[in-house]
Design a protein around this motif. Sequence first.
Motif, mmCIF file in Angstrom:
data_model
loop_
_atom_site.group_PDB
_atom_site.id
_atom_site.type_symbol
_atom_site.label_atom_id
_atom_site.label_comp_id
_atom_site.label_asym_id
_atom_site.label_seq_id
_atom_site.Cartn_x
_atom_site.Cartn_y
_atom_site.Cartn_z
ATOM 1 N N TYR A 74 0.815 -1.223 0.000
ATOM 2 C CA TYR A 74 0.000 0.000 0.000
ATOM 3 C C TYR A 74 0.848 1.273 0.000
ATOM 4 N N HIS A 75 2.048 1.202 0.623
ATOM 5 C CA HIS A 75 2.883 2.394 0.757
ATOM 6 C C HIS A 75 3.543 2.779 -0.568
ATOM 7 N N ASN A 76 3.538 1.885 -1.546
ATOM 8 C CA ASN A 76 4.020 2.241 -2.876
ATOM 9 C C ASN A 76 2.964 3.084 -3.586
ATOM 10 N N THR A 77 3.393 3.931 -4.474
ATOM 11 C CA THR A 77 2.440 4.818 -5.146
ATOM 12 C C THR A 77 1.921 4.221 -6.453
ATOM 13 N N GLY A 78 2.106 2.925 -6.612
ATOM 14 C CA GLY A 78 1.637 2.278 -7.829
ATOM 15 C C GLY A 78 0.135 2.125 -7.862
ATOM 16 N N THR A 79 -0.372 1.669 -8.983
ATOM 17 C CA THR A 79 -1.812 1.480 -9.153
ATOM 18 C C THR A 79 -2.230 0.131 -8.586
ATOM 19 N N ILE A 80 -3.525 -0.029 -8.425
ATOM 20 C CA ILE A 80 -4.049 -1.299 -7.913
ATOM 21 C C ILE A 80 -3.758 -2.424 -8.899
ATOM 22 N N GLU A 81 -3.744 -2.097 -10.209
ATOM 23 C CA GLU A 81 -3.461 -3.109 -11.212
ATOM 24 C C GLU A 81 -2.049 -3.669 -11.041
ATOM 25 N N GLU A 82 -1.108 -2.782 -10.692
ATOM 26 C CA GLU A 82 0.270 -3.225 -10.489
ATOM 27 C C GLU A 82 0.390 -4.114 -9.248
ATOM 28 N N MET A 83 -0.397 -3.812 -8.243
ATOM 29 C CA MET A 83 -0.296 -4.564 -6.997
ATOM 30 C C MET A 83 -0.836 -5.986 -7.128
ATOM 31 N N ILE A 84 -1.842 -6.169 -7.959
ATOM 32 C CA ILE A 84 -2.465 -7.496 -8.051
ATOM 33 C C ILE A 84 -2.194 -8.175 -9.397
ATOM 34 N N LYS A 85 -1.174 -7.670 -10.101
ATOM 35 C CA LYS A 85 -0.921 -8.178 -11.466
ATOM 36 C C LYS A 85 -0.510 -9.650 -11.488
ATOM 37 N N ASP A 86 0.087 -10.144 -10.400
ATOM 38 C CA ASP A 86 0.568 -11.531 -10.393
ATOM 39 C C ASP A 86 -0.509 -12.536 -9.982
ATOM 40 N N ILE A 87 -1.681 -12.067 -9.653
ATOM 41 C CA ILE A 87 -2.749 -12.985 -9.248
ATOM 42 C C ILE A 87 -3.316 -13.669 -10.491
ATOM 43 N N PRO A 88 -3.408 -14.989 -10.484
ATOM 44 C CA PRO A 88 -3.848 -15.726 -11.675
ATOM 45 C C PRO A 88 -5.355 -15.640 -11.928
ATOM 46 N N ALA A 89 -5.800 -14.436 -12.268
ATOM 47 C CA ALA A 89 -7.215 -14.217 -12.604
ATOM 48 C C ALA A 89 -7.308 -12.903 -13.361
ATOM 49 N N SER A 90 -8.335 -12.792 -14.202
ATOM 50 C CA SER A 90 -8.523 -11.534 -14.925
ATOM 51 C C SER A 90 -8.915 -10.430 -13.961
ATOM 52 N N ARG A 91 -8.639 -9.179 -14.365
ATOM 53 C CA ARG A 91 -8.978 -8.049 -13.499
ATOM 54 C C ARG A 91 -10.472 -8.044 -13.197
ATOM 55 N N ARG A 92 -11.275 -8.279 -14.200
ATOM 56 C CA ARG A 92 -12.726 -8.261 -14.021
ATOM 57 C C ARG A 92 -13.161 -9.319 -13.021
ATOM 58 N N ASN A 93 -12.567 -10.517 -13.136
ATOM 59 C CA ASN A 93 -12.936 -11.621 -12.249
ATOM 60 C C ASN A 93 -12.521 -11.348 -10.809
ATOM 61 N N ILE A 94 -11.305 -10.839 -10.614
ATOM 62 C CA ILE A 94 -10.829 -10.606 -9.252
ATOM 63 C C ILE A 94 -11.604 -9.468 -8.591
ATOM 64 N N VAL A 95 -11.953 -8.438 -9.385
ATOM 65 C CA VAL A 95 -12.742 -7.324 -8.835
ATOM 66 C C VAL A 95 -14.116 -7.833 -8.387
ATOM 67 N N ARG A 96 -14.742 -8.666 -9.220
ATOM 68 C CA ARG A 96 -16.061 -9.208 -8.886
ATOM 69 C C ARG A 96 -15.998 -10.039 -7.616
ATOM 70 N N ARG A 97 -15.020 -10.949 -7.569
ATOM 71 C CA ARG A 97 -14.898 -11.830 -6.406
ATOM 72 C C ARG A 97 -14.499 -11.054 -5.151
ATOM 73 N N PHE A 98 -13.632 -10.073 -5.328
ATOM 74 C CA PHE A 98 -13.171 -9.269 -4.193
ATOM 75 C C PHE A 98 -14.346 -8.542 -3.539
ATOM 76 N N LYS A 99 -15.175 -7.920 -4.345
ATOM 77 C CA LYS A 99 -16.311 -7.182 -3.804
ATOM 78 C C LYS A 99 -17.332 -8.122 -3.181
ATOM 79 N N GLN A 100 -17.492 -9.285 -3.793
ATOM 80 C CA GLN A 100 -18.449 -10.259 -3.272
ATOM 81 C C GLN A 100 -18.037 -10.738 -1.876
ATOM 82 N N VAL A 101 -16.739 -10.911 -1.662
ATOM 83 C CA VAL A 101 -16.231 -11.438 -0.389
ATOM 84 C C VAL A 101 -16.086 -10.351 0.667
#
Length: 324
Positions: free
Chosen positions: A232-259
């Motif tokens: 969080y202390h890095n000034t990068g974007t959220i996309e950069e922070m979760i880029k290594d997660i094996p899921a599409s951005r749309r899928n991870i956003v959907r699941r993240f909000k659901q949980v």
Amino acid sequence: MIKLGILLTQQYRLLSIAAILDVFETVNRWYREEGKTVPFDIRLFYNEKTWSLQGDAVFHGYQLESVHNGSVQDLVMIPSFVNESVGHALCTNQEILVWLKHQYAAGAGLASFCTGAFLLGATGLLSGKLATTHVDACKDFSFAFPDVNLQPDKTVTQDGRLYTSGGATSSFHLMLHLIQQYCGKIVAVKVAKVFSIDMDRANQSYFSTFQISQQHNDELVAMAQQKIEMAYHNTGTIEEMIKDIPASRRNIVRRFKQVTGITPIAYLQHTRIEAAKKLLEQTTDQMTEVIFKSGYNDPKAFRKVFRKTVGMTPTEYRGKFYAG
């Protein structure tokens, strides 16, 4: 004289009951000392079917009355619950719901303190109405009662004859509100002075602590939470922070909000603001350092998000909570 009924629920918080009694007994005492009729006829109610009492049902000098005796009050107060499962507390107080609805239908006002709002919400009377509760219980309250117009930042709400307050000391603000309504502002101001209550506080946002559990079954979401909290202390974007997660951005956003109930971007913002709050509380860092260490590079954007989230400026927050 106002018939003031205080409800002794299962799992009530003793401090909540004590505060209510202290304030209203004090007001009565003032009237008595001036030779006036006391404004409040204080009575304590309980469900004798779920209580195991030895001998007479007496509480701090009050003869307890059954919720089954048919007595109608002008104002009923619902105390906070202890810090245990609110869901369990609701289950053990199911019979109380009928009594509360009966009181309201007969013209009584109902006032809940802190997490007592869950019991009031369970009556269904708050549907479509304004309400608040302890700031850290708001997520659970919204989940349990989505049709209630919850005001998480408010210290006190009133919607007709339904009153609610935020956590802990916000209970005093609701009592001030009610005393001013029934006894006038002069008495309310006197109460505020005697009990050292800041009458102007209408916001409880700055008492909130951002906490979302990672104890769930979605490994990808848990991975995203961990990456955000580590970077969080890095000034990068959220996309950069979760880029290594094996899921599409749309899928991870959907699941993240659901949980979690919020988006990854909102999670990042709340994490950064929580970090900034701790720096303001525990360090003497210059504001530019606080901003940078929290992951922001735009002071204007930081101050805007901080004020929106916390309810005051970073400088005001440090002035109120700095522990040095």
